[in-house]
Design an enzyme around this catalytic site. Structure first.
Site, PDB file in Angstrom:
ATOM      1  N   ARG A  12       0.813  -1.229   0.000  1.00  0.00           N
ATOM      2  CA  ARG A  12       0.000   0.000   0.000  1.00  0.00           C
ATOM      3  C   ARG A  12       0.843   1.273   0.000  1.00  0.00           C
ATOM      4  NH1 ARG A  12      -2.833  -3.336   3.451  1.00  0.00           N
ATOM      5  NH2 ARG A  12      -4.643  -4.245   2.442  1.00  0.00           N
ATOM      6  N   LYS A  39       2.007  11.205 -11.646  1.00  0.00           N
ATOM      7  CA  LYS A  39       1.098  10.314 -12.386  1.00  0.00           C
ATOM      8  C   LYS A  39       1.845   9.029 -12.687  1.00  0.00           C
ATOM      9  CE  LYS A  39      -2.130  13.195 -14.949  1.00  0.00           C
ATOM     10  NZ  LYS A  39      -2.646  13.457 -16.311  1.00  0.00           N
ATOM     11  N   GLU A  42       7.138  17.582 -25.850  1.00  0.00           N
ATOM     12  CA  GLU A  42       6.561  18.025 -24.572  1.00  0.00           C
ATOM     13  C   GLU A  42       7.129  19.397 -24.174  1.00  0.00           C
ATOM     14  OE1 GLU A  42       4.136  16.232 -23.359  1.00  0.00           O
ATOM     15  OE2 GLU A  42       4.547  14.103 -23.698  1.00  0.00           O
ATOM     16  N   LYS A  50       5.918  22.560 -15.259  1.00  0.00           N
ATOM     17  CA  LYS A  50       5.138  21.400 -14.795  1.00  0.00           C
ATOM     18  C   LYS A  50       4.903  21.486 -13.292  1.00  0.00           C
ATOM     19  CE  LYS A  50       3.798  16.788 -15.164  1.00  0.00           C
ATOM     20  NZ  LYS A  50       3.908  15.528 -15.865  1.00  0.00           N
ATOM     21  N   GLU A  84      -5.623  16.878 -11.147  1.00  0.00           N
ATOM     22  CA  GLU A  84      -6.202  17.187 -12.451  1.00  0.00           C
ATOM     23  C   GLU A  84      -7.700  17.494 -12.390  1.00  0.00           C
ATOM     24  OE1 GLU A  84      -4.281  15.246 -15.731  1.00  0.00           O
ATOM     25  OE2 GLU A  84      -6.139  15.243 -16.874  1.00  0.00           O
ATOM     26  N   ARG A 127      -4.390  21.153 -14.625  1.00  0.00           N
ATOM     27  CA  ARG A 127      -3.405  20.145 -15.024  1.00  0.00           C
ATOM     28  C   ARG A 127      -3.744  19.491 -16.364  1.00  0.00           C
ATOM     29  NH1 ARG A 127      -0.265  15.632 -11.309  1.00  0.00           N
ATOM     30  NH2 ARG A 127       0.912  14.760 -13.041  1.00  0.00           N
ATOM     31  N   ASN A 187      -2.108  18.268 -21.369  1.00  0.00           N
ATOM     32  CA  ASN A 187      -2.442  17.252 -22.372  1.00  0.00           C
ATOM     33  C   ASN A 187      -2.721  17.834 -23.746  1.00  0.00           C
ATOM     34  OD1 ASN A 187      -2.271  14.846 -20.788  1.00  0.00           O
ATOM     35  ND2 ASN A 187      -4.083  15.551 -19.703  1.00  0.00           N
ATOM     36  N   HIS A 189      -2.668  15.567 -26.752  1.00  0.00           N
ATOM     37  CA  HIS A 189      -2.594  14.188 -26.283  1.00  0.00           C
ATOM     38  C   HIS A 189      -3.837  13.365 -26.601  1.00  0.00           C
ATOM     39  CE1 HIS A 189       0.993  15.507 -24.289  1.00  0.00           C
ATOM     40  NE2 HIS A 189       1.167  14.364 -23.644  1.00  0.00           N
ATOM     41  N   HIS A 217      -2.978  10.186 -28.262  1.00  0.00           N
ATOM     42  CA  HIS A 217      -3.261   8.856 -27.677  1.00  0.00           C
ATOM     43  C   HIS A 217      -4.034   7.993 -28.670  1.00  0.00           C
ATOM     44  CE1 HIS A 217      -2.756  10.064 -23.166  1.00  0.00           C
ATOM     45  NE2 HIS A 217      -1.618   9.889 -23.787  1.00  0.00           N
ATOM     46  N   HIS A 276       5.748   8.250 -28.126  1.00  0.00           N
ATOM     47  CA  HIS A 276       4.733   9.109 -27.499  1.00  0.00           C
ATOM     48  C   HIS A 276       4.835  10.552 -28.012  1.00  0.00           C
ATOM     49  CE1 HIS A 276       2.092  10.700 -24.415  1.00  0.00           C
ATOM     50  NE2 HIS A 276       3.045  11.524 -24.026  1.00  0.00           N
TER      51      HIS A 276
HETATM   52  N1  LIG Z   1       3.448  10.181 -15.899  1.00  0.00           N
HETATM   53  C1  LIG Z   1       3.350  11.212 -16.711  1.00  0.00           C
HETATM   54  O1  LIG Z   1       2.989  12.313 -16.296  1.00  0.00           O
HETATM   55  C2  LIG Z   1       3.741  11.027 -18.141  1.00  0.00           C
HETATM   56  C3  LIG Z   1       3.969  12.145 -18.950  1.00  0.00           C
HETATM   57  C4  LIG Z   1       4.445  11.946 -20.246  1.00  0.00           C
HETATM   58  C5  LIG Z   1       4.661  10.661 -20.709  1.00  0.00           C
HETATM   59  N2  LIG Z   1       4.408   9.583 -19.907  1.00  0.00           N
HETATM   60  C6  LIG Z   1       4.651   8.222 -20.354  1.00  0.00           C
HETATM   61  O2  LIG Z   1       6.037   8.091 -20.644  1.00  0.00           O
HETATM   62  C7  LIG Z   1       6.209   7.080 -21.628  1.00  0.00           C
HETATM   63  C8  LIG Z   1       7.149   7.562 -22.678  1.00  0.00           C
HETATM   64  O3  LIG Z   1       8.385   7.844 -22.072  1.00  0.00           O
HETATM   65  P1  LIG Z   1       9.739   7.810 -22.902  1.00  0.00           P
HETATM   66  O4  LIG Z   1       9.556   8.620 -24.125  1.00  0.00           O
HETATM   67  O5  LIG Z   1      10.812   8.137 -21.954  1.00  0.00           O
HETATM   68  O6  LIG Z   1       9.821   6.303 -23.427  1.00  0.00           O
HETATM   69  P2  LIG Z   1      10.645   5.011 -22.891  1.00  0.00           P
HETATM   70  O7  LIG Z   1      10.611   4.925 -21.450  1.00  0.00           O
HETATM   71  O8  LIG Z   1      10.123   3.860 -23.677  1.00  0.00           O
HETATM   72  O9  LIG Z   1      12.145   5.322 -23.339  1.00  0.00           O
HETATM   73  C9  LIG Z   1      12.441   5.435 -24.702  1.00  0.00           C
HETATM   74  C10 LIG Z   1      13.564   4.462 -25.124  1.00  0.00           C
HETATM   75  O10 LIG Z   1      14.806   4.996 -24.705  1.00  0.00           O
HETATM   76  C11 LIG Z   1      15.512   4.019 -23.932  1.00  0.00           C
HETATM   77  N3  LIG Z   1      16.338   4.776 -23.022  1.00  0.00           N
HETATM   78  C12 LIG Z   1      15.964   5.375 -21.876  1.00  0.00           C
HETATM   79  N4  LIG Z   1      16.980   6.093 -21.394  1.00  0.00           N
HETATM   80  C13 LIG Z   1      18.009   5.951 -22.235  1.00  0.00           C
HETATM   81  C14 LIG Z   1      19.325   6.470 -22.281  1.00  0.00           C
HETATM   82  N5  LIG Z   1      19.730   7.357 -21.385  1.00  0.00           N
HETATM   83  N6  LIG Z   1      20.140   6.081 -23.294  1.00  0.00           N
HETATM   84  C15 LIG Z   1      19.689   5.237 -24.250  1.00  0.00           C
HETATM   85  N7  LIG Z   1      18.444   4.735 -24.278  1.00  0.00           N
HETATM   86  C16 LIG Z   1      17.627   5.085 -23.281  1.00  0.00           C
HETATM   87  C17 LIG Z   1      14.413   3.191 -23.333  1.00  0.00           C
HETATM   88  O11 LIG Z   1      14.898   1.945 -22.900  1.00  0.00           O
HETATM   89  C18 LIG Z   1      13.451   3.099 -24.504  1.00  0.00           C
HETATM   90  O12 LIG Z   1      13.904   2.146 -25.428  1.00  0.00           O
HETATM   91  C19 LIG Z   1       4.825   6.747 -22.142  1.00  0.00           C
HETATM   92  O13 LIG Z   1       4.428   5.524 -21.597  1.00  0.00           O
HETATM   93  C20 LIG Z   1       3.960   7.870 -21.631  1.00  0.00           C
HETATM   94  O14 LIG Z   1       2.623   7.475 -21.412  1.00  0.00           O
HETATM   95  C21 LIG Z   1       3.967   9.751 -18.641  1.00  0.00           C
HETATM   96 ZN   LIG Z   2       2.899  13.363 -22.971  1.00  0.00          ZN
END
Ligand SMILES: NC(=O)c1ccc[n+]([C@@H]2O[C@H](COP(=O)([O-])OP(=O)(O)OC[C@H]3O[C@@H](n4cnc5c(N)ncnc54)[C@H](O)[C@@H]3O)[C@@H](O)[C@H]2O)c1
Ligand SMILES: [Zn+2]
Length: 440
Positions: free
Chosen positions: A197, A219, A261, A303, A313, A317, A321, A324, A328, A341
């Site tokens: 938890r 999030k 972003e 942010k 949100e 907040r 998006n 998005h 999405h 993304h």
């Molecule tokens: N929580 C939130 O507020 C929020 C906001 C925006 C996006 N997201 C989420 O984030 C995700 C996308 O994140 P992302 O774009 O980081 O994708 P990701 O986590 O898939 O990373 C992208 C790629 O880069 C690789 N990688 C990571 N760090 C690296 C490094 N330093 N050197 C080489 N390779 C590296 C990863 O292994 C992956 O293959 C989505 O699932 C999206 O929904 C969440």
């Molecule tokens: Zn995003």
């Protein structure tokens, strides 16, 4: 002023929680609910000692006594996410994984679980374990290495984190550390929120996307096959450590994806930042360290400012998006992982901007500037050809911003840096945008 200037009664448009089934069944694009306007944030200065109303930048902490001296260490820039008792710092700078005191001060208990993936582990896991343990013999670090990719952001993969935590007998005083991009951060955060938890949680984001956005704000979650991020929790970390050196190994396509972003913050609330990006987008793509550090800091400030005013949100907040809802739909319709993304968000942003223009809410120059900067950032400005109007409509109908069956969107309105979160728009404009960008 920032978003304290938001004069509205947000409660009237808070999303009610509907089941997925009833959302699908009832989604319609008809009755307009109240509009929430978000005037441009004017409080962010461009200096490095920026001080904004609710998120603060302060000087770096002094080193712990037992920290091995690192003559080259530069104190990090710190952006504070102000959430009362759940406030936390975002440390930003080069070489921060070598400044072990930054991480160690946020570790609770004696056991740490680092959650990472097959791509990031060979690059940064040893360094992270070293930073957690040097001069700190009482701490044991376990790690779990997950398969890499958005398509693994699911329940099966999440279970691997719990398996490792239970096998390693991690107790309530343990700390989970997310080492990786947004996928790892979201999954590890959700695991930390639900394991026993809730256990202590630290974010070490290693992509631009994660450093400017996903690691900040709490999030967390995983995807369902019917929609992205539909299962999750709000759960804030103890700290976010952004070591900008980790970006040196990031592929170009991932760099560009994260910039979508960064551009978003300029469009929705920070026109000065957008203008800075127009001058510096090539420097960012070339990974100029000073440009990157500035863009990350300014993005985190934006942010943090939004999150500290609207953690769960209720309204403000949601403006994060922009693009998005369309994006999405592209990610879900085209298959998770086909488009990154940020690539989907870029095309989605162009669609949201097109719709804002059709509504007469923004002038031609904004449309042109958005298209230009995204193209210069090497991001797509149209969705994949296989997307159809009906695919967009059916996927958008289960978007989390549907309230009582009505789809609300973030649209630009007025001068650059202003947006609205609203369901009060002419349905014909949405249809016209969908027809202009996809097959019927
Ligand atoms: N929580 C939130 O507020 C929020 C906001 C925006 C996006 N997201 C989420 O984030 C995700 C996308 O994140 P992302 O774009 O980081 O994708 P990701 O986590 O898939 O990373 C992208 C790629 O880069 C690789 N990688 C990571 N760090 C690296 C490094 N330093 N050197 C080489 N390779 C590296 C990863 O292994 C992956 O293959 C989505 O699932 C999206 O929904 C969440
Ligand atoms: Zn995003």
């Amino acid at each position: 002023m920032a978003a304290n200037a938001v004069s509205l009664s947000i409660s009237s448009s808070v999303a009610s929680s509907k089941s997925l089934h009833s959302l699908q069944a009832q989604a319609r694009f008809l009755i307009p609910p109240p509009t929430i306007s978000f005037p441009k944030s004017s409080s962010l200065s461009s200096s490095t000692t920026v001080s904004i109303s609710r998120s603060r930048v302060r000087a770096g902490p002094s080193q712990l006594v037992n920290e091995p001296a690192n003559a080259m260490a530069t104190p990090p820039t710190i952006v504070e996410v102000d959430l009362g008792s759940r406030s936390y710092p975002i440390y930003i700078g080069a070489g921060l994984l070598d400044q072990s005191h930054l991480l160690q001060r946020h570790v609770h208990g004696k056991k740490v679980l680092v959650v990472t993936n097959e791509r990031v582990a060979p690059l940064y896991l040893d360094k992270t374990v070293h930073a957690l343990t040097i001069g700190n013999p009482n701490v044991t670090v376990e790690s779990v290495i997950l398969p890499d990719g958005e398509k693994y952001k699911d329940m099966d993969t999440l279970m691997k984190v719990f398996d490792k935590a239970i096998e390693s007998r991690l107790d309530r005083r343990s700390t989970f550390v997310a080492l990786g991009g947004g996928v790892i951060g979201d999954m590890c955060g959700y695991a930390a929120a639900s394991y026993l938890r809730g256990v202590n949680f630290i974010q070490i984001p290693t992509t631009v996307m994660a450093q400017v956005d996903s690691s900040v704000g709490g999030k967390t979650g995983i995807n369902h096959r019917l929609g992205k991020n539909l299962i999750g929790a709000f759960y804030q970390p103890q700290c976010v450590l952004v070591d900008t050196d980790t970006l040196n190994t990031l592929p170009d396509r991932e760099m560009a994806s994260g910039l979508a972003e960064v551009i978003k913050y300029g469009l929705i609330r920070d026109a000065d930042f957008f203008e800075w990006q127009e001058k510096n987008i090539e420097a960012l793509l070339a990974r100029d360290p000073a440009a990157l550090a500035y863009a990350i800091k300014r993005s985190c400030e934006n942010k943090a400012d939004v999150v500290s005013q609207d953690e769960k949100e209720s309204g403000l907040r949601a403006t994060l998006n922009l693009g998005h809802t369309f994006g999405h739909a592209i990610e879900t319709g085209f298959g998770y992982g086909e488009w990154l993304h940020g690539e989907a968000v870029a095309a989605g942003t162009v669609m949201a901007v097109d719709m804002s223009h059709r509504l007469g809410w923004i002038d031609d120059s904004i449309v042109e500037r958005v298209n230009n900067i995204l193209k210069r950032a090497k991001l797509p400005t149209t969705p994949p050809e296989s997307m159809t109007v009906s695919m967009f409509k059916s996927i958008m109908a289960v978007d989390k911003k549907v309230a009582d069956g009505l789809l609300r969107l973030i649209l630009l309105k007025g001068p650059l840096g202003n947006c609205v979160f609203t369901g009060d728009y002419d349905r014909e404009a949405l249809d016209a945008t969908l027809r202009a960008f996809s097959k019927s």
